[in-house]
Every structure is written in structure tokens, then in C-alpha cells.
Design an enzyme around this catalytic site. Structure first.
Site, PDB file in Angstrom:
ATOM      1  CG  ASP A   1      -1.988  -1.045   1.192  1.00 34.80           C
ATOM      2  OD1 ASP A   1      -1.977  -1.856   0.249  1.00 34.80           O
ATOM      3  OD2 ASP A   1      -2.833  -1.069   2.100  1.00 34.80           O
TER       4      ASP A   1
ATOM      5  CG  ASP B   1     -12.929  -2.462  -0.742  1.00 32.65           C
ATOM      6  OD1 ASP B   1     -12.444  -3.579  -0.990  1.00 32.65           O
ATOM      7  OD2 ASP B   1     -12.497  -1.410  -1.227  1.00 32.65           O
TER       8      ASP B   1
END
Length: 238
Positions: A8, A129
Site C-alpha cells: 500500500d 470492500d
């Protein structure tokens, strides 16, 4: 089953968020490019990258870093974070990305997802998500008020090549993935599913291997914190 070690990127650094909270993040010293090199050295073939700056701004902020990683290491990269138009998808595909993950933009506009799948066959992954059964968007800052399974039913025939399912409540918590919800998604999905969020041990990987329609699993914080050793993890990668 494919193992996707995660990177990330935020402010050109490797970071991990807890439950997607940008105010609750850990920064790591290793640069994204060096971290990718470390994964390659250990023998991993796939890589999951999220451009967190992109998720916040809707722009491909860290494209140069991602291009650099692909050029240097010959890894099959899936990339997500702020990809909201066909031009940005094209940029990543031109850079050699294996799969482009569409999340918020696809949830807010199903036609965009359909168009992307038609224009870039076998290149589009859908990132779902979820929190308590509902999809979240915009860097997980807002709920879409759409039930995950209802949305999936509507877009199931669009031609998505991979589905990445993340349980936000588990992400960065190292409490094991939400296998029950993932299984519901995998049973419904027309394309293979990648598990994301909460991986804490090799046992989680082994459990995932026994599930139907699961293509792979994403491992992030457990690697950075040393809970899972890369030497151990790569043995599970097929």
C-alpha cells in the site's frame, strides 16, 4: 492458490492502515520498489498494490513507482486505488499491469464497470470492500447503502475477470479473514475470488485453500509485522 503480498503506497512509502483509517496508519522504512524486490527475491509471482493517494484523490498519483516495479521485477501486478476512468485504466495496462482493480467508481456507476470490461477483456478486477454486509466507497470513508450480494448479482455477467473481497472490519486487524462472508460471495460470483483483509497466520492460508472458487489471498500487515515469514508463505504459492 495464488499468494498476493501487498504493498500500500502513501506519500511514496509503504504503509498499512487499520480498518482503512488514514489516521491510523503504520509507515514502514522500506520503499515500495525495494519491498517489491524483496517479494521477487523470495520467489513470489503476483503482487497486490494499492495507491492510497489515488484512492483519496481519484488520480493515478503513484503511477511512476508502479511502472518502476513492473519494469524491474517482472511480477504480475494488480493495482487499485482511485482508478475512475478509461484513460487511467489504459495507462496502467500500457505500463504492463496484469489486472486493474475498480472499486468506488464501479460501485457508483455500473455502466463504467461494464464499459471497462468490454474494452479491456480479462484485465478488470472488481474490488468489493464491505462492512457489515454493505459496500463502502471513496477510500472506505462512506457507505454506498448497497448490499454486497445484491450489487454482485447485478454485475455478475459483465465479464469481470477477478473479484477481490475485503471485509473492512478485519483489514489490518490480523484476526483472520471473514471466511463466512467470503464464501457467500465466492458461491455467487461468476469469476474467481481473491480473499483480502485480516490474514494473521499460515493457518489462514491453508484454510483458504479448501474453499471453492477462491483464486488467491492477499497478505499485508502480517508480513510487515513479522507474523508470517516470507520463506514460509512462498511455499503456499502455486
Amino acid at each position: 492458490m495464488k499468494i498476493f503480498p501487498a504493498i500500500d503506497i502513501k506519500d511514496k512509502k509503504c504503509v498499512r492502515l487499520v480498518k482503512g483509517d488514514f489516521d491510523n496508519k503504520t509507515e514502514y522504512k522500506m520503499s515500495p520498489v525495494k519491498q517489491a524486490g524483496k517479494y521477487k527475491e523470495h520467489g513470489f509471482k503476483n503482487l497486490h498494490i494499492v495507491d492510497l493517494d489515488g484512492a483519496l484523490t481519484g488520480e493515478t498519483v503513484n503511477q511512476d513507482i508502479i511502472k518502476d516495479i513492473i519494469a524491474k521485477f517482472d511480477l504480475r501486478v494488480e493495482i487499485g486505488g482511485g482508478i475512475r476512468n478509461l484513460d487511467n485504466i489504459q495507462k496502467y495496462i500500457d505500463a504492463g499491469v496484469d489486472k486493474v482493480i475498480l472499486g468506488s467508481a464501479a460501485i457508483k456507476d455500473k455502466n463504467f464497470l461494464k464499459e471497462a470490461c468490454e474494452k479491456f477483456p480479462n484485465k478488470i478486477a472488481l474490488g468489493l470492500d464491505a462492512k457489515d454486509g454493505y459496500l463502502s466507497v471513496s477510500g472506505w470513508k462512506e457507505s454506498s447503502n448497497q448490499l454486497t450480494l445484491d450489487y454482485l448479482k447485478e454485475v455478475n455477467d459483465y465479464g469481470v475477470s477477478r473479484l477481490i473481497y475485503t471485509d473492512i472490519n478485519r483489514d489490518g486487524m490480523k484476526q483472520s479473514p471473514n471466511f463466512d462472508e467470503t464464501l457467500k460471495v465466492a458461491e455467487l460470483s461468476n469469476c474467481p475470488v481473491v480473499i483480502s483483509g485480516g490474514v494473521s497466520s499460515i493457518d489462514d492460508i491453508k484454510q483458504a485453500k479448501n474453499l471453492k472458487n477462491i483464486e488467491g489471498i492477499i497478505v499485508g500487515k502480517a508480513i510487515y509485522d513479522g507474523d508470517i515469514k516470507l520463506e514460509e508463505l512462498v511455499k503456499e504459492d502455486a
